[in-house]
Design an enzyme around this catalytic site. Structure first.
Site, PDB file in Angstrom:
ATOM      1  N   ASP A 125      39.901  41.196  46.263  1.00 47.33           N
ATOM      2  CA  ASP A 125      38.870  41.360  46.432  1.00 47.33           C
ATOM      3  C   ASP A 125      38.126  40.999  47.690  1.00 47.33           C
ATOM      4  OD1 ASP A 125      38.067  43.183  44.419  1.00 47.33           O
ATOM      5  OD2 ASP A 125      37.177  41.446  43.301  1.00 47.33           O
TER       6      ASP A 125
ATOM      7  N   HIS B 101      39.806  46.497  38.775  1.00 46.69           N
ATOM      8  CA  HIS B 101      39.749  45.129  39.020  1.00 46.69           C
ATOM      9  C   HIS B 101      40.307  44.564  39.764  1.00 46.69           C
ATOM     10  CE1 HIS B 101      35.262  45.258  38.163  1.00 46.69           C
ATOM     11  NE2 HIS B 101      35.971  45.117  36.719  1.00 46.69           N
TER      12      HIS B 101
END
Length: 367
Positions: free
Chosen positions: A165, A136
């Protein structure tokens, strides 16, 4: 007052005419597609039938149509390929090898549509020892040197998922797709864009790497100019528990701050990098509330701003005047950015219900 937009308003934007197929995912892929759709690209988002939608309030999935397709069903797969035959670009965020197993790998798709730009969004990239490992945002930025530089001395702090991200992933994907589309239009040849969060996050460390090369960076948190180490570039607690951000980096701005707070003669201010100044500033800001400090300092060259929560930010006078946050069909969200003088971007909410066959037919007719 917060700006609003109704479901009837729609813009075309500078990317009008660009056709993109997005395979539904999480994090950076949807955000990149949102950015491109806000700027006018015609994006169709393909989701699994019956799949749960993480973004149910429709912020990250705004400005584009969503259709469902079972990619393991030959009929649905054929419809998807038909759309891709007439698309300019594709976004997928699966682990390496998944699209190939589904019969949608770049070799097959580019053979059918040589001008297609094939955007692949992953954390680790398509190659490398960790390429097929789960991860992640936090794990991707951990290995780049970025996470180690953020937070108090005691421990690194996750910077939401802004740095990985969205910053290192989605923004680089959007830039890479547009660069490859320009190349395809000039040469007739599409290509694969391998966008990895770890690569983009490392790229965002360029200025820090420059500082390190100059000997101006210490590998210790709260020991550098921009990491909270400088007393004049950090946040301070106020009397009411709120915080202000202080950032008068240049000497003339620091002098303006010093003048406005009435401490031109205070010797603690003479050493801008000293521990005495930090202690003095901590004491100083505790003497007034956040609102009181803002009335005194905000809007001046003292470079002070309130640290606002998301719910507070929408009401800030500057952001309200610019319409930085919009209410769309009852949902508060950030407005499209950046701004264009001739082909303004817009959140599109008037998209008709459609399906893959209709999209493929329309795109085919326009080719």
């Amino acid at each position: 007052m917060t700006s609003t937009i109704s479901a009837r308003e729609a813009g075309h934007g500078p990317l009008a005419g660009l056709r993109l197929v997005e395979f539904a995912g999480i994090g950076p892929g949807p955000f990149a597609a949102m950015l491109l759709a806000d700027l006018g690209a015609e994006v169709v988002r393909i989701a699994r039938p019956g799949g749960s939608d993480l973004y149910a309030r429709h912020v990250l999935t705004r400005s584009r149509a969503t259709v469902t397709a079972d990619l393991k069903d030959p009929a649905d797969l054929a419809r998807v390929l038909d759309c891709l035959d007439h698309a300019d670009a594709l976004i997928e965020g699966f682990r390496p090898g998944v699209m190939e197993r589904l019969g949608l790998g770049p070799d097959l798709v580019l053979a059918r549509n040589p001008r297609l730009v094939y955007g692949r969004m992953t954390g680790w990239g398509q190659e490398g020892p960790l390429a097929r490992s789960a991860g992640h945002d936090l794990t991707y930025i951990a290995v780049t040197g970025a996470l180690a530089a953020i937070g108090p001395r005691s421990h690194p702090v996750p910077p939401l998922n802004l740095l990985g991200d969205f910053g290192g992933g989605a923004l680089y994907l959007a830039m890479g797709l547009l660069a490859a589309v320009l190349s395809a239009r000039a040469t007739g040849a599409g290509q694969v864009v391998d966008c990895a969060v770890c690569d983009g996050a490392a790229s965002l460390m360029a200025m820090t790497a420059d500082f390190a090369a100059q000997g101006r960076w210490v590998e210790e948190r709260e020991a550098n100019l921009l990491d909270g180490g400088a007393p004049y570039y950090r946040t301070y607690r106020c009397a009411d528990g709120g915080f202000v951000a202080l950032a008068p980096l240049e000497p003339q701005f620091f002098a303006e701050f010093r003048r406005r707070v009435g401490l031109e003669e205070d010797p603690a201010f003479d050493d801008r990098d000293g521990a005495a100044l930090r202690r003095r500033l901590e004491e100083l800001f505790l003497t007034r509330t956040r609102a009181e400090w803002c009335r005194l300092l905000e809007g001046s060259d003292a470079c002070v701003a309130p640290v606002l929560s998301l719910s507070e930010a929408r009401h800030h006078p500057h952001l309200a005047a610019r319409g930085t946050y919009l209410e769309v069909d009852g949902v508060m969200q950030p407005a499209p950015a950046p701004r264009f003088s001739r082909t303004p971007a817009a959140i599109r909410t008037d998209l008709p219900r459609t399906d893959l066959e209709a999209i493929a037919r329309t795109w085919r007719e326009r080719t």
